[in-house]
Design an enzyme around this catalytic site. Structure first.
Site, PDB file in Angstrom:
ATOM      1  N   ASP A  18     117.225 -31.933  44.785  1.00 24.16           N
ATOM      2  CA  ASP A  18     117.979 -31.115  43.826  1.00 24.16           C
ATOM      3  C   ASP A  18     118.583 -29.884  44.501  1.00 24.16           C
ATOM      4  O   ASP A  18     118.032 -29.369  45.473  1.00 24.16           O
ATOM      5  CB  ASP A  18     117.021 -30.678  42.695  1.00 24.16           C
ATOM      6  CG  ASP A  18     117.778 -30.214  41.465  1.00 24.16           C
ATOM      7  OD1 ASP A  18     119.013 -30.414  41.391  1.00 24.16           O
ATOM      8  OD2 ASP A  18     117.133 -29.628  40.574  1.00 24.16           O
ATOM      9  N   HIS A  35     127.006 -32.613  47.663  1.00 22.61           N
ATOM     10  CA  HIS A  35     126.450 -33.971  47.740  1.00 22.61           C
ATOM     11  C   HIS A  35     126.639 -34.549  49.143  1.00 22.61           C
ATOM     12  O   HIS A  35     125.772 -35.242  49.663  1.00 22.61           O
ATOM     13  CB  HIS A  35     127.109 -34.880  46.699  1.00 22.61           C
ATOM     14  CG  HIS A  35     126.808 -34.464  45.284  1.00 22.61           C
ATOM     15  ND1 HIS A  35     125.550 -34.095  44.872  1.00 22.61           N
ATOM     16  CD2 HIS A  35     127.602 -34.362  44.179  1.00 22.61           C
ATOM     17  CE1 HIS A  35     125.577 -33.783  43.581  1.00 22.61           C
ATOM     18  NE2 HIS A  35     126.817 -33.929  43.140  1.00 22.61           N
ATOM     19  N   LEU A 129     109.348 -47.425  58.723  1.00 19.85           N
ATOM     20  CA  LEU A 129     109.380 -46.596  57.508  1.00 19.85           C
ATOM     21  C   LEU A 129     110.087 -47.378  56.408  1.00 19.85           C
ATOM     22  O   LEU A 129     111.089 -48.038  56.663  1.00 19.85           O
ATOM     23  CB  LEU A 129     110.178 -45.304  57.784  1.00 19.85           C
ATOM     24  CG  LEU A 129     110.454 -44.415  56.570  1.00 19.85           C
ATOM     25  CD1 LEU A 129     109.231 -43.571  56.224  1.00 19.85           C
ATOM     26  CD2 LEU A 129     111.639 -43.473  56.832  1.00 19.85           C
TER      27      LEU A 129
HETATM   28  C1  FPP Z   1     120.947 -33.043  42.464  1.00 19.89           C
HETATM   29  O1  FPP Z   1     121.687 -31.906  42.781  1.00 19.89           O
HETATM   30  C2  FPP Z   1     121.419 -34.132  43.250  1.00 19.89           C
HETATM   31  C3  FPP Z   1     121.937 -35.272  42.755  1.00 19.89           C
HETATM   32  C4  FPP Z   1     122.100 -35.588  41.338  1.00 19.89           C
HETATM   33  C5  FPP Z   1     122.410 -36.299  43.654  1.00 19.89           C
HETATM   34  C6  FPP Z   1     121.545 -36.472  44.841  1.00 19.89           C
HETATM   35  C7  FPP Z   1     122.353 -37.056  45.906  1.00 19.89           C
HETATM   36  C8  FPP Z   1     122.247 -36.736  47.202  1.00 19.89           C
HETATM   37  C9  FPP Z   1     121.274 -35.833  47.767  1.00 19.89           C
HETATM   38  C10 FPP Z   1     123.093 -37.373  48.174  1.00 19.89           C
HETATM   39  C11 FPP Z   1     122.488 -38.648  48.597  1.00 19.89           C
HETATM   40  C12 FPP Z   1     123.047 -39.629  47.720  1.00 19.89           C
HETATM   41  C13 FPP Z   1     123.041 -40.944  47.881  1.00 19.89           C
HETATM   42  C14 FPP Z   1     123.923 -41.662  46.970  1.00 19.89           C
HETATM   43  C15 FPP Z   1     122.263 -41.700  48.880  1.00 19.89           C
HETATM   44  P1  FPP Z   1     122.526 -31.250  41.624  1.00 19.89           P
HETATM   45  O2  FPP Z   1     123.898 -31.802  41.701  1.00 19.89           O
HETATM   46  O3  FPP Z   1     121.839 -31.467  40.324  1.00 19.89           O
HETATM   47  O4  FPP Z   1     122.498 -29.750  42.057  1.00 19.89           O
HETATM   48  P2  FPP Z   1     122.431 -28.506  41.085  1.00 19.89           P
HETATM   49  O5  FPP Z   1     121.135 -28.590  40.332  1.00 19.89           O
HETATM   50  O6  FPP Z   1     122.459 -27.358  42.038  1.00 19.89           O
HETATM   51  O7  FPP Z   1     123.637 -28.574  40.218  1.00 19.89           O
END
Ligand code: FPP
Length: 243
Positions: A18, A35, A129
């Protein structure tokens, strides 16, 4: 108590990645940049987990609730999964990583599904892994699906309802055969599970860090592992007394 306890390493680490959006916003960048940086953090974490001898690393990449985000962001995340698998599969395979994607494939297009199946097949025999990517995943949905599968066996006369055990349930989950989560890490400062691996986390230790996911690295993982090693896991029993 022994003066030097051996460092206890978790077999299964799960991560709620997150903070991508806030990481990007803090830099005046679009959320998509967060992302993208999140993919680099994922690559780093896979390497670090492998170096630490962790058996299973599960990551939450897209939840069933993430559909509520703007369509553009949803499309971006789908494309990111596709590109991650395409670009990284050879390197992950060479590093001995077994890739497994869990979650519903109903809303994924055929091109992505083909790509995922290829990656799973190619890496199926790797043992260094296991990387579980939860995509279009929700734990409640997974549990309902397991209940449905068992109910169908009962309806078909292949099983008695009275004989259903937690083992049957576990074997009907997407994570059948995978050890339970020992350590659940959530980055980005929130302290909740957000429908991630509810069954598998029954006795997991929770570790929350304010670090935004794109900044998570091997040092941050080592810190989480050190805290895990210092926890006293009792699984509902009593503290083990040493002579
Ligand atoms: C949460 O951050 C993150 C997500 C909903 C997407 C997670 C994706 C990645 C880490 C990239 C890897 C992805 C794949 C497809 C392998 P947020 O967008 O909720 O952040 P915020 O809480 O700061 O808004």
């Amino acid at each position: 108590m022994a003066a030097h306890q051996p460092f206890v390493s978790p077999r299964h680490v799960a991560i709620i990645m997150d903070g991508n959006g806030r990481w990007a916003e803090a830099r005046g960048l679009p959320r998509s940049a967060g992302h993208k940086a999140g993919i680099d953090a994922l690559r780093r974490s896979v390497r670090a987990a492998s170096d630490q001898g962790i058996e299973v690393l599960s990551v939450y990449a897209f939840s069933t609730e993430n559909w509520q985000r703007p369509k553009r962001e949803v499309m971006f995340l789908f494309d990111l999964l596709n590109r991650f698998i395409k670009q990284d599969v050879a390197e992950l395979h060479a590093a001995g990583v077994h890739i497994k994607i869990i979650g519903s494939r109903v809303d994924l297009d055929d091109k992505i599904i083909k790509q995922l199946k290829y990656a799973e097949r190619l890496t199926a025999d790797n043992t260094k892994l296991k990387l579980i990517v939860a995509f279009n995943y929700g734990a409640r949905q997974e549990l309902a699906q397991a209940a449905k599968a068992l109910a169908e066996l009962v309806a078909a006369g292949k099983m008695n309802a009275a004989d259903i055990t937690t083992d049957h349930f576990e074997n009907a989950l997407d994570t059948a055969g995978i050890p339970p989560v020992d350590l659940l890490i959530r980055t980005g400062g929130e302290q909740r599970v957000s429908n991630f691996m509810l069954w598998q986390c029954a006795y997991a230790e929770f570790y929350f860090t304010p670090i935004f996911w794109p900044d998570f690295d091997s040092t941050a993982l080592a810190k989480a592992l050190a805290e895990y090693a210092a926890r006293d896991r009792r699984f509902g029993g009593l503290k083990v007394q040493s002579a």
